[in-house]
Design a protein around this motif. Structure first.
Motif, PDB file in Angstrom:
ATOM      1  N   ALA A  25       0.829  -1.107   0.021  1.00 32.89           N
ATOM      2  CA  ALA A  25       0.035   0.024  -0.019  1.00 32.89           C
ATOM      3  C   ALA A  25       1.023   1.179   0.077  1.00 32.89           C
ATOM      4  CB  ALA A  25      -1.083  -0.127   1.320  1.00 32.89           C
ATOM      5  N   ALA A  26       0.606   2.367  -0.854  1.00 29.74           N
ATOM      6  CA  ALA A  26       1.471   3.472  -1.049  1.00 29.74           C
ATOM      7  C   ALA A  26       0.347   4.619  -0.612  1.00 29.74           C
ATOM      8  CB  ALA A  26       2.164   3.398  -2.152  1.00 29.74           C
ATOM      9  N   THR A  27       0.943   5.821  -0.306  1.00 29.88           N
ATOM     10  CA  THR A  27       0.045   6.852   0.148  1.00 29.88           C
ATOM     11  C   THR A  27       0.786   7.873  -0.530  1.00 29.88           C
ATOM     12  OG1 THR A  27       1.279   7.715   2.173  1.00 29.88           O
ATOM     13  CG2 THR A  27      -0.704   6.144   2.401  1.00 29.88           C
ATOM     14  N   GLU A  28      -0.030   9.117  -0.783  1.00 32.79           N
ATOM     15  CA  GLU A  28       0.708  10.376  -1.603  1.00 32.79           C
ATOM     16  C   GLU A  28       1.742  11.074  -0.606  1.00 32.79           C
ATOM     17  OE1 GLU A  28      -1.043  14.596  -3.072  1.00 32.79           O
ATOM     18  OE2 GLU A  28      -2.480  12.571  -3.007  1.00 32.79           O
ATOM     19  N   LEU A  29       2.900  11.150  -1.078  1.00 31.30           N
ATOM     20  CA  LEU A  29       3.892  12.240  -0.284  1.00 31.30           C
ATOM     21  C   LEU A  29       3.480  13.557  -0.448  1.00 31.30           C
ATOM     22  CD1 LEU A  29       7.150  10.876  -1.803  1.00 31.30           C
ATOM     23  CD2 LEU A  29       6.153  10.138   0.601  1.00 31.30           C
ATOM     24  N   VAL A  30       3.282  13.916   0.956  1.00 29.06           N
ATOM     25  CA  VAL A  30       2.960  15.219   1.106  1.00 29.06           C
ATOM     26  C   VAL A  30       4.116  16.298   1.854  1.00 29.06           C
ATOM     27  CG1 VAL A  30       1.267  16.866   2.401  1.00 29.06           C
ATOM     28  CG2 VAL A  30       0.221  14.715   1.441  1.00 29.06           C
TER      29      VAL A  30
END
Length: 147
Positions: A25-30
């Motif tokens: 699972a990956a999330t958006e880098l912020v």
């Protein structure tokens, strides 16, 4: 082909890791700015400043010099400076009263003191040029005023 116990352990470890690995699972880098100068939390400013001061290894080569007039003075030095300013202010008032006429306007002419020559010249169109010459250094200051 015969497997040794070390080989069996390694194979079991690889299979166990593969079995435990779930779906990725990956999330958006912020990006969140840290420095308040670039939009970060203002409460970080003190921490960043103190960190910069603590890690600063540079020294000011002119630290002992006082070119900008910021120095700690004794009460006697402060008194002498205030007295000197007061006397210069009275001298300036005396000179300006000699340059100003009864009507409150400047009149052309020259005033000599021990240290200064002050000349008021009419340059036309209602303008006067006031020239101050320091006799000891030769420094000249000029400015224009409306008569």
């Amino acid at each position: 082909m015969r497997m040794t116990s070390n080989t069996l352990r390694a194979a079991a470890l690889v299979l166990g890791c593969a079995a435990l690995a779930g779906p990725g699972a990956a999330t958006e880098l912020v990006y969140y700015p840290l420095n308040p100068s670039f939009g970060g939390n203002p409460l970080n400013g003190t921490v960043l400043l103190n960190s910069a001061i603590a890690t600063n290894r540079h020294t000011d080569p002119d630290a002992g010099r006082d070119d900008i007039g910021i120095e700690s003075k004794t009460p006697l030095q402060s008194f002498n400076d205030t007295l000197e300013r007061s006397i210069l202010s009275r001298l300036a008032a005396s000179v300006s009263s000699q340059i100003l006429g009864d009507d409150g306007k400047f009149h052309p002419g020259t005033i000599q003191t021990d240290s200064f020559t002050i000349t008021v010249t009419d340059i036309g169109n209602g303008l006067l040029k006031i020239t101050t010459i320091d006799k000891t250094t030769g420094a000249i200051t000029e400015f224009q005023v409306n008569s």
